[in-house]
Design an enzyme around this catalytic site. Structure first.
Site, PDB file in Angstrom:
ATOM      1  CD  GLU A  29      -3.039  -0.761   0.085  1.00 50.19           C
ATOM      2  OE1 GLU A  29      -3.244  -0.468  -1.111  1.00 50.19           O
ATOM      3  OE2 GLU A  29      -3.373  -1.851   0.580  1.00 50.19           O
ATOM      4  CG  HIS A  30      -0.272   5.026   0.554  1.00 50.03           C
ATOM      5  ND1 HIS A  30      -0.479   6.336   0.205  1.00 50.03           N
ATOM      6  CD2 HIS A  30      -1.451   4.559   1.023  1.00 50.03           C
ATOM      7  CE1 HIS A  30      -1.746   6.655   0.477  1.00 50.03           C
ATOM      8  NE2 HIS A  30      -2.353   5.597   0.964  1.00 50.03           N
ATOM      9  CB  ALA A 115     -15.715   0.807  -0.672  1.00 49.50           C
ATOM     10  N   GLY A 116     -12.610   2.232  -1.371  1.00 53.31           N
ATOM     11  CA  GLY A 116     -11.223   1.843  -1.651  1.00 53.31           C
ATOM     12  C   GLY A 116     -11.148   0.634  -2.565  1.00 53.31           C
ATOM     13  CB  SER A 119     -15.903   2.776  -7.848  1.00 45.65           C
ATOM     14  OG  SER A 119     -15.580   3.848  -7.002  1.00 45.65           O
ATOM     15  CG  ASP A 164      -6.255   2.117  -7.477  1.00 49.30           C
ATOM     16  OD1 ASP A 164      -5.616   1.260  -6.841  1.00 49.30           O
ATOM     17  OD2 ASP A 164      -6.705   3.157  -6.966  1.00 49.30           O
ATOM     18  CE1 TYR A 213      -3.309   7.347  -2.377  1.00 51.99           C
ATOM     19  CE2 TYR A 213      -2.473   9.287  -3.487  1.00 51.99           C
ATOM     20  CZ  TYR A 213      -2.566   7.916  -3.384  1.00 51.99           C
ATOM     21  OH  TYR A 213      -1.917   7.119  -4.287  1.00 51.99           O
TER      22      TYR A 213
END
Ligand code: GLA
Length: 354
Positions: A29-30, A115-116, A119, A164, A213
């Protein structure tokens, strides 16, 4: 189905369609804007799109998630509206020579927003895939993912990485995408059917464009300046140690980037060897690093992760951009239903996503 919806809305047949899944990140993550490794998989939930061209510079959009039809001009800038993602995408595809001068679009989605679960990437990549079909262009899935990220970065103003867009463009349910976010080289690794990767929403909605973020991104940029390299995830231990002289909390941010990248490499290896115990332990360690070093969790998510682990998950962690949203947990397939019921009974605001 989406084709029929399109016809009833716009009174003419759709000329191209796409289905694009959402994604859940298993670990990493990140790190995707810091030259690191990520390991997302596709969900079976996603966005269905149907489109047909126009020639009047207009975009008409209908989404089953929102009331009514939205009409925008193709030349507009972002206006903090959900349809911005579509305007920005068509604009960029037109500049790249594979979109008509306007579009009618119908969208139907099974993905929860905020929601992460990507989308927005599913929408941008989905529009690009449909436009590719419509025009017959030879853009690869990776090309489309890179364009979709530019829409987020340049049109929407969200300084995200490439994970993503690559995940929703390339990954399939049942397979993890082990992606080098520097070179965009990737492997697909089968997920074992002995275990389920459960996605549970904490009930805390988050919005990535709300600023936290961006602050993390800026903190990582300060580490990059100090280190003299963009791929700070790949710093050696000695290079990481030099970050201790930086003002707090930059050393902890840097340590998360370095350790998360290394954990993700090991997790991909564990998954290939079907060593789910090792995989789960890396997920748990990732959560601690996100909570303490990257400070991207919230108490409701920490409590959900702790209970998911205590009730028998092989591993559990926050997933996505952070500050709320979903957790992902690796649970033995045979234990899944009783584990889920016990976990949700302890967390009335949480809900099962996948
Ligand atoms: C969001 C961003 C991604 C990535 C994750 C955190 O989903 O869009 O680029 O940075 O957060 O791993």
């Amino acid at each position: 189905m989406i084709g029929e919806t399109f016809k009833s809305l716009f009174d003419r047949p759709a000329e191209a369609r796409s289905f694009t899944p959402g994604r859940v990140n298993l670990i990493g993550e990140h790190v995707d804007y810091n030259g690191g490794r990520v390991l997302p998989t596709a969900l079976s939930l996603g966005v269905d799109l149907a489109i047909a061209p126009r020639e009047d510079g207009r975009i008409r959009v209908h989404s089953d998630k929102f009331d009514g039809q939205v009409e925008r001009d193709l030349s507009e800038t972002a206006s903090d509206h959900w349809s911005d993602y579509i305007v920005g995408t068509v604009q960029l595809a037109r500049a790249e020579g594979f979109a008509p001068d306007g579009l009618d679009i119908a969208a139907a989605t099974t993905l929860p927003f905020g929601a992460g679960l990507s989308s927005s990437a599913a929408v941008t990549v989905g529009v690009l895939k449909a436009l590719r079909d419509l025009s017959g262009s030879d853009h690869s899935d990776t090309d489309l993912a890179v364009l979709a990220r530019r829409v987020e970065n340049d049109f929407i103003g969200m300084p995200c990485g490439i994970m993503d867009q690559m995940a929703v463009a390339i990954a399939r349910p049942g397979q993890a995408l082990s992606l080098d976010t520097d070179s965009l080289a990737f492997d697909l690794i089968d997920l074992p059917d002995t275990h389920h990767m459960a996605v549970i929403h904490s009930g805390v909605r988050r919005q990535l464009n709300e600023g936290r973020y961006r602050i993390r991104k800026e903190e990582c940029d300060a580490v990059k300046t100090h280190a003299g390299r963009d791929d700070i995830c790949r710093m050696s231990d000695a290079e990481l140690a030099t970050c201790e002289s930086l003002p707090a909390p930059l050393f902890r941010r840097a340590r998360h980037c370095v350790t998360e990248h290394r954990r993700t490499l090991r997790a991909a290896e564990a998954l290939s060897q079907l060593d789910m115990l090792a995989f789960g332990a890396l997920m748990n360690a990732s959560h601690i690093s996100m909570r303490d070093d990257f400070e991207m969790s919230v108490p409701a998510v920490d409590a959900l992760v702790a209970d998911a682990q205590e009730l028998g998950a092989t591993g559990a962690r926050l997933t996505g951009g952070g500050f709320g949203g979903c957790i992902v947990a690796c649970i033995e397939a045979g234990k899944r239903d009783s584990w889920r019921d016990a976990l949700l009974a302890r967390h009335p605001d949480a809900y099962w996503v996948a």
